[in-house]
Design a protein around this motif. Sequence first.
Motif, PDB file in Angstrom:
ATOM      1  N   ILE A 126      16.431  78.922 -14.783  1.00 44.54           N
ATOM      2  CA  ILE A 126      15.587  77.778 -15.141  1.00 44.54           C
ATOM      3  C   ILE A 126      14.231  78.192 -15.693  1.00 44.54           C
ATOM      4  O   ILE A 126      13.539  77.395 -16.323  1.00 44.54           O
ATOM      5  N   ASP A 127      13.842  79.448 -15.488  1.00 45.87           N
ATOM      6  CA  ASP A 127      12.584  79.951 -16.044  1.00 45.87           C
ATOM      7  C   ASP A 127      12.657  81.465 -16.108  1.00 45.87           C
ATOM      8  O   ASP A 127      13.226  82.113 -15.229  1.00 45.87           O
ATOM      9  N   VAL A 128      12.086  82.039 -17.171  1.00 43.49           N
ATOM     10  CA  VAL A 128      12.068  83.495 -17.345  1.00 43.49           C
ATOM     11  C   VAL A 128      11.026  83.818 -18.402  1.00 43.49           C
ATOM     12  O   VAL A 128      10.771  83.026 -19.305  1.00 43.49           O
ATOM     13  N   ASN A 129      10.408  84.980 -18.280  1.00 45.61           N
ATOM     14  CA  ASN A 129       9.475  85.415 -19.313  1.00 45.61           C
ATOM     15  C   ASN A 129      10.238  85.911 -20.544  1.00 45.61           C
ATOM     16  O   ASN A 129      11.392  86.333 -20.463  1.00 45.61           O
ATOM     17  N   ASN A 130       9.597  85.844 -21.692  1.00 41.76           N
ATOM     18  CA  ASN A 130      10.149  86.412 -22.925  1.00 41.76           C
ATOM     19  C   ASN A 130       9.926  87.914 -22.873  1.00 41.76           C
ATOM     20  O   ASN A 130       8.827  88.403 -23.142  1.00 41.76           O
ATOM     21  N   ALA A 131      10.961  88.644 -22.525  1.00 40.28           N
ATOM     22  CA  ALA A 131      10.821  90.077 -22.265  1.00 40.28           C
ATOM     23  C   ALA A 131      10.753  90.911 -23.536  1.00 40.28           C
ATOM     24  O   ALA A 131      10.459  92.102 -23.476  1.00 40.28           O
ATOM     25  N   LEU A 132      11.025  90.299 -24.689  1.00 43.13           N
ATOM     26  CA  LEU A 132      11.034  91.059 -25.936  1.00 43.13           C
ATOM     27  C   LEU A 132       9.710  90.949 -26.678  1.00 43.13           C
ATOM     28  O   LEU A 132       9.169  91.945 -27.139  1.00 43.13           O
ATOM     29  N   ASP A 133       9.180  89.752 -26.770  1.00 41.68           N
ATOM     30  CA  ASP A 133       8.089  89.517 -27.711  1.00 41.68           C
ATOM     31  C   ASP A 133       6.786  89.054 -27.091  1.00 41.68           C
ATOM     32  O   ASP A 133       5.976  88.417 -27.763  1.00 41.68           O
ATOM     33  N   GLY A 134       6.569  89.328 -25.806  1.00 40.68           N
ATOM     34  CA  GLY A 134       5.216  89.168 -25.343  1.00 40.68           C
ATOM     35  C   GLY A 134       4.925  88.103 -24.324  1.00 40.68           C
ATOM     36  O   GLY A 134       4.106  87.220 -24.579  1.00 40.68           O
ATOM     37  N   SER A 135       5.565  88.167 -23.175  1.00 40.84           N
ATOM     38  CA  SER A 135       5.058  87.425 -22.023  1.00 40.84           C
ATOM     39  C   SER A 135       5.522  88.152 -20.771  1.00 40.84           C
ATOM     40  O   SER A 135       6.432  88.973 -20.799  1.00 40.84           O
ATOM     41  N   GLY A 136       4.850  87.853 -19.665  1.00 39.65           N
ATOM     42  CA  GLY A 136       5.182  88.513 -18.414  1.00 39.65           C
ATOM     43  C   GLY A 136       4.458  89.833 -18.256  1.00 39.65           C
ATOM     44  O   GLY A 136       3.479  90.135 -18.940  1.00 39.65           O
ATOM     45  N   SER A 137       4.969  90.643 -17.321  1.00 43.32           N
ATOM     46  CA  SER A 137       4.356  91.936 -17.035  1.00 43.32           C
ATOM     47  C   SER A 137       4.516  92.888 -18.212  1.00 43.32           C
ATOM     48  O   SER A 137       5.512  92.839 -18.933  1.00 43.32           O
ATOM     49  N   PHE A 138       3.532  93.778 -18.379  1.00 42.46           N
ATOM     50  CA  PHE A 138       3.793  94.878 -19.309  1.00 42.46           C
ATOM     51  C   PHE A 138       4.816  95.815 -18.683  1.00 42.46           C
ATOM     52  O   PHE A 138       5.073  95.784 -17.478  1.00 42.46           O
TER      53      PHE A 138
END
Length: 353
Positions: free
Chosen positions: A196-208
Amino acid sequence: MRILVINPGSTTTKIAVYENENRLFVKTFYHSPDDLSSFSTILSQYDYRRDLIIDELKKEDLFYGFAAIVGRGGLLKPISSGVYEVNELMKSDLRNALMQHACNLGGLLAEEISLLIPGCKAYIADPVVVDELEDVARISGSPLLPRLSVFHALNHKAIAHKYARSINKKYEELNLVVAHLGGGISVAAHRQGKVIDVNNALDGSGSFSPERAGTLPARQLVELCFSGKYTEDEIVKMIRGKGGLVAYLGTTDVQVVIKRIEEGDKKAELILKAMIYNIAKEIGAMCAALCGKVDSIVLTGGIAYSSYCVNKLNEYISFLAPINIFPGEDEMEALAFNALRALKREQTCEEYI
């Protein structure tokens, strides 16, 4: 049922042959910068990778009898989780994908090679564009910039199912926070079978991560883009490929960073601590997305092998929910088992439209 799995990556092409659940053969082709230097685009590598696969299977006397060939899914339009038979629309979208990545070759290779074997199906399964986000998770703060679902869907789903089986539950009965910790990092809220929710792991959100910058200060990024010092391609590489650990420390290898810490490198210690701190914040956010009703936090990916990182992360998140660790990822097995379920009609084969 014999299944061929094809998993193209940026510097490798992995193949495996399964007989039902049993792996008979696995091979990884490593592509050096010199190997790929003559190709101007990912798509232009197609013939080179196809010929490597076919030649290897013939050499091993394995090029026969496949019921299905399953490729790693590419950067298609957003779709629901599942197994998809490769069709003309999918091939067109893979060839004309907005973002270049080697995973776009997976379905194309599967389909062409399947045509050489009578009765063989061509599939993809759980590509990175799996999108099950709730509407509220799509709102970013600007109507021009909706949040997108781009993450390690294949491993997330496979590990979530594996954890559920380990406690004799169904995935659809559980609320999980799954954190894939690899070259890219994705942290997702899984509620009763849906991400239901996840960061965009490819193009720039969430943890580095070891090679990606994650969420960056927006105004400072705008100023950087308009500074005249960098091209668009250089900025994109700062975000994806040359961001995160490699930007600060010159390496994407977490074990190298830990060795430097053990030798007294304080900068390495600070940067790795910061990455773990940011992962912890993402996990906390996804626990909130599940209203705190979390059956388990599941850690997976290559970094989950590191007791140093896992122990440091536990210091931040152990109060949130029970933690279970499934280190590494087996994308080959996950692809094969998805194809097998589709062949046995234990899982509906979806149509890409």
